[in-house]
Design a protein around this motif. Structure first.
Motif, PDB file in Angstrom:
ATOM      1  N   LEU A  62       0.819  -1.208   0.000  1.00 51.65           N
ATOM      2  CA  LEU A  62       0.000   0.000   0.000  1.00 51.65           C
ATOM      3  C   LEU A  62       0.855   1.260   0.000  1.00 51.65           C
ATOM      4  O   LEU A  62       1.695   1.449   0.879  1.00 51.65           O
ATOM      5  N   MET A  63       0.626   2.121  -0.975  1.00 54.68           N
ATOM      6  CA  MET A  63       1.244   3.446  -1.033  1.00 54.68           C
ATOM      7  C   MET A  63       0.293   4.434  -0.361  1.00 54.68           C
ATOM      8  O   MET A  63      -0.844   4.611  -0.793  1.00 54.68           O
ATOM      9  N   GLY A  64       0.755   5.103   0.667  1.00 54.72           N
ATOM     10  CA  GLY A  64      -0.101   6.051   1.366  1.00 54.72           C
ATOM     11  C   GLY A  64      -0.487   5.520   2.732  1.00 54.72           C
ATOM     12  O   GLY A  64       0.201   4.657   3.295  1.00 54.72           O
ATOM     13  N   PRO A  65      -1.636   6.056   3.245  1.00 55.81           N
ATOM     14  CA  PRO A  65      -2.555   7.001   2.641  1.00 55.81           C
ATOM     15  C   PRO A  65      -1.918   8.369   2.365  1.00 55.81           C
ATOM     16  O   PRO A  65      -1.006   8.801   3.050  1.00 55.81           O
ATOM     17  N   TYR A  66      -2.488   9.031   1.338  1.00 56.67           N
ATOM     18  CA  TYR A  66      -2.085  10.390   0.983  1.00 56.67           C
ATOM     19  C   TYR A  66      -3.346  11.149   0.595  1.00 56.67           C
ATOM     20  O   TYR A  66      -4.451  10.599   0.657  1.00 56.67           O
ATOM     21  N   ALA A  67      -3.213  12.418   0.222  1.00 52.71           N
ATOM     22  CA  ALA A  67      -4.420  13.218  -0.007  1.00 52.71           C
ATOM     23  C   ALA A  67      -4.156  14.343  -0.982  1.00 52.71           C
ATOM     24  O   ALA A  67      -3.027  14.817  -1.139  1.00 52.71           O
ATOM     25  N   MET A  68      -5.219  14.789  -1.630  1.00 48.21           N
ATOM     26  CA  MET A  68      -5.209  16.000  -2.441  1.00 48.21           C
ATOM     27  C   MET A  68      -6.258  16.942  -1.858  1.00 48.21           C
ATOM     28  O   MET A  68      -7.447  16.601  -1.804  1.00 48.21           O
ATOM     29  N   LYS A  69      -5.824  18.099  -1.420  1.00 49.54           N
ATOM     30  CA  LYS A  69      -6.690  19.025  -0.677  1.00 49.54           C
ATOM     31  C   LYS A  69      -6.816  20.360  -1.403  1.00 49.54           C
ATOM     32  O   LYS A  69      -5.817  20.900  -1.897  1.00 49.54           O
TER      33      LYS A  69
END
Length: 548
Positions: A259-266
């Motif tokens: 799993l890559m992340g978690p990440y986000a676009m805000k």
């Protein structure tokens, strides 16, 4: 436990209209998510619910899971030419959507042809798309990235300003490096930052900004370590905003899978968000590969022996995961790590000075200290610092953001006089077919005319470039080509590879009391000018007794 609220009737009634409050709806071709925080986004799903699908979980094998609309405060930010998504799209995928506990909306896109499952998650009143990407193998064409293609007119300013803005400029090296009419150069690679420093980056416009956030252990399954750098944005017909999880750009270790992340676009009105983004709720979402804090451990201890003028960094890695932290006040505590045995390294800046191993157990903090083992020999002189970076050398303060041929660059090659010149007078790179060699003039006292050790540290080599050295009648032996990294480096702003150190014994017969001259050049050939064989300099020193 997950509870899916009945929604078939809601879907039918709302059709293409956006919800007035937090919620998920479906159209004939899209999932539409209203965050009730100003952001409404749509994901491609094509078709109708498959036979037997639950009310809140619709699946269609013809979908691709791309983001097709990004509406923030009533303004559309999604680009017009291509959708946003993983790489250039997952291709035909199984795409499903569900509302979980009336608190989260999760959309899952599982590619039929690539070893990739991608997740989008939304929370109420939050203009953020939370994401995670699960992979089970390398992804063609050798890279894994999230790419948001945004309307350039709405968010014209890229990461680090215009360094990746190619509008009106002409490609002159490959298809990704451009020269503008004023002689300045542009490349999307120039927007990169070290992973250890890059938890938030974004693009912006008038009263708006779109940010990538990589919190906590988001990089744990990526490759390259704390000092790896990769593309963050590119400004052209679209404004492209990236998070690169893996690539072949100056690649120094194999990919990791999971799993890559978690990440986000805000989305914001321009303010930069905190990197301290809570993603612990992913533990409630059945995201494949997610490891909660309860199944992790930490490492803490002291890190000693790194001089105070250098940043000290501790790095842990194995073939499953990687982590790092900066040392503060001589002590450190790791991020939450997956269980396992790790190689543990200490860096002075980016220069490795100690190596050990440590075993991490879930639910435990392991005490493990580390101390620099860097030798401290007597030196006649030293140029630069052995810190794994060329920033203090000539052009080293510019190379991350422009091409070596850029009109803002200083000259290459030249002459350096020990005791008179400063580190900034010594070129940070040498090229076999442009710029020439560098000459180092230095004086020796009579007691120093003996066998001495010449040491040249490099941080990155291209096309087999390595140092050639000569003093007086003596020429040092060709050390042989270093391990090849098959990727352009210095011309695309990269300075870090494997980091070779070369040493030679200079015989007393080559030296004399008074002035001596070292000529430092390049073994190797390659292509023309800045694509010829080259290497980046970390530091150069002559080891021996002090003058008496």
């Amino acid at each position: 436990m997950m509870f899916a609220a009945p929604a078939v009737l809601v879907f039918a009634l709302l059709a293409d209209s956006a919800l007035a409050a937090f919620g998920l709806t479906t159209t004939s071709s899209r999932y539409k998510v209203d965050t009730n925080g100003g952001l409404v986004f749509e994901v491609n799903r094509y078709g109708s619910p498959v036979s037997g699908a639950s009310a809140m979980k619709l699946t269609d094998g013809r979908a691709n899971g791309d983001v097709t609309s990004l509406l923030f405060n009533g303004v559309e930010y999604q680009g017009t030419s291509k959708a946003s998504g993983i790489n250039s799209g997952l291709g035909t995928s199984s795409v499903s959507a569900e509302t979980i506990n009336n608190k989260y909306i999760k959309i899952t896109a599982k590619s039929n042809s690539l070893p990739v499952t991608h997740y989008y998650v939304a929370k109420p009143d939050d203009p953020t798309i939370y994401m995670a990407t699960y992979i089970t193998g390398e992804v063609d064409p050798g890279e894994l990235r999230w790419l948001a293609r945004l309307r350039q007119t709405n968010v014209p300013t890229g990461v680090h300003g215009d360094v990746g803005n190619t509008i009106g400029c002409t490609a002159f090296e490959g298809k990704d490096t451009f020269r503008c009419s004023n002689g300045q150069t542009r490349c999307k690679m120039y927007t990169s930052d070290r992973f250890i420093d890059d938890q938030v980056h974004g693009v912006s416009g008038s009263n708006v900004a779109v940010w990538m956030i990589m919190p906590g252990t988001a990089y744990e399954t990526s490759a390259g370590g704390p000092f790896m750098r990769d593309i963050n944005s590119q400004t052209g017909s679209d404004q492209e905003l990236y998070w690169y999880m893996n690539s072949g750009h100056v690649r120094t270790e194999p990919w990791r899978f999971g799993l890559m992340g978690p990440y986000a676009m805000k989305f914001t009105k321009g303010d930069k968000p905190s990197a301290d983004l809570d993603t612990s709720f992913f533990g409630d979402l059945s995201v494949q590969g997610y490891v909660p804090a309860s199944q992790r451990g930490t490492v803490s201890g002291s890190a000693t022996g790194v001089p105070s003028e250098f940043e000290a960094v501790v790095h842990w890695y194995n073939d499953q995961a990687q982590y790092w932290t900066k040392v503060s006040g001589g002590t450190f505590k790791s991020p939450s790590m997956k269980s396992g045995t790790y190689t543990m390294k200490l860096y002075k800046g980016e220069y490795e000075v100690a190596k050990d191993t440590v075993t991490v157990k879930a639910g435990s903090d392991t005490a493990k200290s580390i101390a620099s083992a860097e030798p401290n020999p007597s030196i006649v002189w030293r140029i630069g610092n052995f810190d794994g970076r060329p920033q203090e050398l000539r052009n080293g303060d510019k190379i991350e953001r422009m091409h070596p041929s850029d009109t803002r660059m200083g000259s290459w090659g030249g002459t350096f006089t020990v005791g008179q010149s400063s580190a900034g007078d010594f070129p940070m790179a040498l090229f076999s077919k442009v710029g020439g060699s560098v000459k180092v003039n230095f004086n020796l006292a009579s007691n120093q005319v003996q066998d001495l050790t010449l040491r040249v540290g490099t941080t990155l080599s291209f096309k087999g470039g390595r140092p050639s050295v000569a003093i007086g009648s003596w020429t040092g032996k060709d050390p042989g080509a270093p391990t090849l990294i098959d990727s352009r480096g210095v011309t695309r702003g990269a300075y870090r590879g494997y980091g070779e150190i070369y040493t030679w014994t200079v015989p007393a017969s080559a030296l004399k009391s008074g002035q001596n001259t070292l000529t430092l050049g390049v073994y190797g050939s390659g292509d023309q000018e800045f694509l010829s064989a080259n290497y980046i300099v970390d530091a150069v020193e002559l080891q021996g007794p002090t003058a008496s």
